[in-house]
Design an enzyme around this catalytic site. Structure first.
Site, short mmCIF file in Angstrom:
data_model
loop_
_atom_site.label_atom_id
_atom_site.label_comp_id
_atom_site.label_asym_id
_atom_site.label_seq_id
_atom_site.Cartn_x
_atom_site.Cartn_y
_atom_site.Cartn_z
N ASP A 127 0.85 -1.19 0.00
CA ASP A 127 0.00 0.00 0.00
C ASP A 127 0.88 1.24 0.00
O ASP A 127 2.07 1.17 0.36
CB ASP A 127 -0.92 0.02 1.23
CG ASP A 127 -1.77 1.27 1.28
OD1 ASP A 127 -2.39 1.62 0.25
OD2 ASP A 127 -1.81 1.96 2.33
N CYS A 172 -4.36 -0.96 -2.40
CA CYS A 172 -4.46 0.50 -2.54
C CYS A 172 -5.19 0.75 -3.85
O CYS A 172 -4.79 0.22 -4.90
CB CYS A 172 -3.05 1.10 -2.59
SG CYS A 172 -3.00 2.85 -3.00
N THR A 213 -5.49 3.63 -5.56
CA THR A 213 -4.76 4.49 -6.48
C THR A 213 -3.68 3.70 -7.20
O THR A 213 -3.52 3.80 -8.42
CB THR A 213 -4.15 5.69 -5.72
OG1 THR A 213 -5.17 6.26 -4.88
CG2 THR A 213 -3.65 6.74 -6.66
N CYS A 258 -11.53 3.90 -1.31
CA CYS A 258 -10.24 4.38 -0.83
C CYS A 258 -10.01 3.69 0.50
O CYS A 258 -10.93 3.60 1.33
CB CYS A 258 -10.27 5.90 -0.66
SG CYS A 258 -8.78 6.52 0.15
N THR A 259 -8.79 3.24 0.69
CA THR A 259 -8.50 2.41 1.87
C THR A 259 -8.77 3.10 3.20
O THR A 259 -8.99 2.44 4.20
CB THR A 259 -7.02 2.00 1.83
OG1 THR A 259 -6.24 3.19 1.64
CG2 THR A 259 -6.76 1.01 0.72
N HIS A 260 -8.70 4.46 3.21
CA HIS A 260 -8.86 5.17 4.48
C HIS A 260 -10.33 5.32 4.91
O HIS A 260 -10.61 5.49 6.09
CB HIS A 260 -8.27 6.58 4.37
CG HIS A 260 -6.78 6.62 4.39
ND1 HIS A 260 -6.01 5.90 3.51
CD2 HIS A 260 -5.91 7.29 5.19
CE1 HIS A 260 -4.73 6.14 3.77
NE2 HIS A 260 -4.65 6.97 4.77
#
Ligand code: DGL
Length: 272
Positions: free
Chosen positions: A7, A70, A72, A189-191
């Site tokens: 990531d 990830c 992106t 998005c991972t967050h």
């Protein structure tokens, strides 16, 4: 041989968390490129270079299968890695991303549904999700929105409060401007899963919210079932190690937020 998880930094831990819960027997090596995070606004060339370096580093550390956890990096680098790097240098190794399984989950919504996703600028601009969905479910309407304030808010620990709510309301209004009805919203998005409680409060209950860990973990399990030639090469001691390209203290401190438990990372020097 371990499963590598790559990531841009810490966010992939939200994916890894679910993967490890579902497939605890395997050995994992997580690499977060925290020194160069975030990837969200970077160029295609930079993301391809950084992701390739990360993947090759994990290959050099006994990883046989790598999951790019990830969005992106999956959006901008996965295809080139699969089509050029692997055949040329690592023909028996595999690299998977998280966009295809996430698009498949969206595609399961009934035809004519309106779906939306929130992601980084880079993921949205890559058009990866619309391209996948056009193949998988051409009758689905997709609205995609870049939400550039959400990664910094999460990394500052702002998981609730009026500042965060301001941006969530803003992004939801922008989403509704693109599509007046939203049946399902993918947090691409991972967050963003860390913001789930706050997002759930703002978005009406009739809109389903899809979390990628819940999608990617069963998809990886299914991949391993369908690929015994890969699965049988993976070691099964239930071990895990964490690497970061930046200072380990910062990684360890924030990792617990993403993973729900403490870890002790080691430093990796991956850039040439
Ligand atoms: N991991 C990234 C993603 O899922 C978010 C963080 C970044 O921009 O590097 O798109």
């Amino acid at each position: 041989m371990r499963i590598g998880i790559f990531d841009s930094g810490l966010g992939g831990l939200t994916i890894y968390r679910t993967v490890r819960e579902r497939l605890p027997a395997y050995d994992y090596l997580y690499l977060g490129d925290s020194a160069r995070t975030p990837y969200g606004n970077r160029s295609f060339e930079a993301i391809l270079k950084f992701t390739t370096e990360g993947v090759e580093y994990l290959f050099s550390r006994d990883c046989h299968l790598i999951l790019i956890a990830c969005n992106t990096a999956s959006a901008k680098a996965l295809r080139t890695i699969q089509q050029k790097l692997l055949p040329a240098k690592y023909p028996d190794k595999r690299v998977l991303g998280i966009i295809r399984p996430s698009a498949e989950a969206l595609a399961q919504k009934s035809a004519g549904s309106n779906v939306a996703l929130w992601a980084t600028e880079g993921t949205v601009r890559s058009e990866s999700y619309p391209l996948e969905l056009a193949k998988l479910a051409p009758n689905l309407h997709l609205a995609q929105l870049a939400c550039p304030m959400l990664v910094p808010l999460v990394e500052s620990g702002e998981l609730e409060g009026s500042g965060l709510d301001y941006f969530l309301n803003l992004y939801w209004r922008k989403t509704l401007a693109l599509s007046s009805r939203v049946d399902a919203l993918l947090l691409a998005c991972t967050h963003y899963p860390l913001l789930y409680p706050a997002i759930r409060k703002i978005i009406p209950p009739e809109t389903e919210i899809l979390i990628q860990g819940d999608i990617v973990a069963p998809s990886l399990e299914d991949y391993l079932r369908r690929h015994p030639e890969i699965e049988t090469r993976l070691s099964r001691n239930g071990k895990e190690d964490f690497l970061t390209t930046d200072q380990t203290e910062g990684f360890d401190r924030l990792a617990s937020l993403f993973l729900g438990r403490t870890v002790t990372a080691m430093r990796a020097e991956i850039s040439p």
